[in-house]
Write a protein that holds these residues in place. Sequence first.
Motif, short mmCIF file in Angstrom:
data_model
loop_
_atom_site.label_atom_id
_atom_site.label_comp_id
_atom_site.label_asym_id
_atom_site.label_seq_id
_atom_site.Cartn_x
_atom_site.Cartn_y
_atom_site.Cartn_z
N HIS A 176 0.85 -1.19 0.00
CA HIS A 176 0.00 0.00 0.00
C HIS A 176 0.89 1.25 0.00
CE1 HIS A 176 -3.91 -2.00 1.04
NE2 HIS A 176 -3.05 -2.95 1.37
N TRP A 177 0.49 2.24 -0.79
CA TRP A 177 1.28 3.45 -0.97
C TRP A 177 0.36 4.66 -0.95
CZ3 TRP A 177 6.62 2.77 -1.97
CH2 TRP A 177 7.00 1.46 -2.26
N VAL A 178 0.91 5.78 -0.54
CA VAL A 178 0.24 7.08 -0.68
C VAL A 178 1.13 7.94 -1.56
CG1 VAL A 178 -0.49 9.18 0.51
CG2 VAL A 178 -0.95 6.94 1.54
N LEU A 179 0.54 8.54 -2.57
CA LEU A 179 1.29 9.39 -3.51
C LEU A 179 1.04 10.85 -3.19
CD1 LEU A 179 0.40 7.56 -6.84
CD2 LEU A 179 2.37 7.12 -5.34
N ILE A 180 2.09 11.64 -3.28
CA ILE A 180 1.97 13.10 -3.18
C ILE A 180 2.40 13.68 -4.52
CG2 ILE A 180 2.65 15.21 -2.00
CD1 ILE A 180 3.30 13.61 0.46
N PRO A 181 1.44 14.01 -5.39
CA PRO A 181 1.82 14.60 -6.68
C PRO A 181 2.22 16.06 -6.50
CG PRO A 181 -0.56 14.45 -6.51
CD PRO A 181 -0.01 13.83 -5.25
N ALA A 182 3.12 16.53 -7.33
CA ALA A 182 3.53 17.94 -7.31
C ALA A 182 2.71 18.72 -8.33
CB ALA A 182 5.02 18.07 -7.62
N SER A 183 2.70 20.04 -8.17
CA SER A 183 1.99 20.90 -9.12
C SER A 183 2.85 21.24 -10.33
CB SER A 183 1.56 22.19 -8.42
OG SER A 183 2.69 22.89 -7.93
N TYR A 184 4.02 20.61 -10.42
CA TYR A 184 4.95 20.84 -11.51
C TYR A 184 5.57 19.50 -11.89
CZ TYR A 184 8.21 20.46 -7.60
OH TYR A 184 8.88 20.02 -6.49
N GLY A 185 6.25 19.46 -13.01
CA GLY A 185 6.92 18.25 -13.44
C GLY A 185 8.43 18.44 -13.42
N LEU A 186 9.15 17.33 -13.51
CA LEU A 186 10.59 17.35 -13.69
C LEU A 186 10.92 16.55 -14.95
CD1 LEU A 186 12.14 16.78 -10.13
CD2 LEU A 186 12.24 18.86 -11.51
N SER A 187 11.65 17.15 -15.86
CA SER A 187 12.07 16.46 -17.07
C SER A 187 13.03 15.34 -16.73
CB SER A 187 12.74 17.46 -18.02
OG SER A 187 13.55 16.80 -18.97
N THR A 188 12.72 14.13 -17.19
CA THR A 188 13.60 12.99 -16.90
C THR A 188 15.02 13.21 -17.43
OG1 THR A 188 11.73 11.46 -16.82
CG2 THR A 188 13.90 10.51 -17.22
N PRO A 189 15.20 13.67 -18.69
CA PRO A 189 16.57 13.93 -19.14
C PRO A 189 17.30 14.96 -18.28
CG PRO A 189 15.08 13.86 -21.01
CD PRO A 189 14.23 13.85 -19.78
N ARG A 190 16.56 15.96 -17.78
CA ARG A 190 17.18 16.97 -16.94
C ARG A 190 17.65 16.37 -15.61
NH1 ARG A 190 14.21 22.00 -14.10
NH2 ARG A 190 16.05 23.22 -13.50
N VAL A 191 16.86 15.46 -15.05
CA VAL A 191 17.24 14.82 -13.79
C VAL A 191 18.47 13.95 -14.00
CG1 VAL A 191 16.51 13.22 -11.98
CG2 VAL A 191 14.90 14.93 -12.86
#
Length: 310
Positions: A176-191
């Motif tokens: 069981h998991w609880v997710l906290i979504p952000a109001s913004y995204g992060l580019s995978t290539p940038r990470v």
Amino acid sequence: MAQQRVIATAPGKINCYFRVGPPREDGYHEVASLYVAVSLTEQIEATLRTDGELQLSLEPDSPVVHDPENFPLGEGNLVYQAAQLLREHTGTTLGADLHITKRVPIAGGMGGGSADAAATLVACNELWQTHLDREELGRLGARLGADVPFALMGGAAIGLGIGDQLAPLLTRAKTHWVLIPASYGLSTPRVYGMLDRLRSGMDIEVPKEIDPAVIEALMASDAPALAQVLANDLTQASLALAPELGTMRDLAEGAGALRAMVSGSGPTLALLVRDGEHAEEVMAQLGDEVGVATIDVTAPAAGARITLSE
């Protein structure tokens, strides 16, 4: 004979374990990952067109689309690319209206775009009666992104190579998991780029295997044990790009989560909890005291599948 309308879904994912090697010459990174599909799905509704056109539309009430007017609905969308790739591979001249309902956080480290592609491949394969089996769809999916084959497969799996060499784990043990979504995204290539910069000058080995303790804890549905061995090499890069994730992670663990981790490349946080009751307690604590939006999910979940065909 082609169908008239098909609806398919595919799951988002969490990486319980994610080790990343140095960049290869082609820009990809070798990884050792333990994927689990979660009960948060993307949906594609495909309606037949006989004029050969592909037209995309977006469900206006998709909860994770914060800027629907700027949501890409052209050739840059993985839904379009998946349908076009299937057409080119099979030679069909049929088209489709493809209606997208997004529930997985966008650019959130949970493979939402890959789930879109997987659901599209399954839906259009049925719609156009192109009769590819899952193995063939998986090979096509790998050309669209490393996470697409897992979105087709679902369940839990070890991923090596660039994440596309999959070995399924035959488990129904639920976490069981609880997710906290952000109001913004992060580019995978940038990470990944940030990770490479942070590691500059370091001797990084290519990961070859998964920590057996992670597999054992997941297979046993032992949440406290799993919390001790969760790992994600991309965390340091995600926190460097979005330092507030560290604060939110600490708040989540202060609210009772067994462990809070960055999901994939972030910025979604995945909180491991003991069971459904514990999930409700953590969600209430975060909502009442911090005002944080949360989503409860379970894993593993089924891979891409058809829910309607007519």
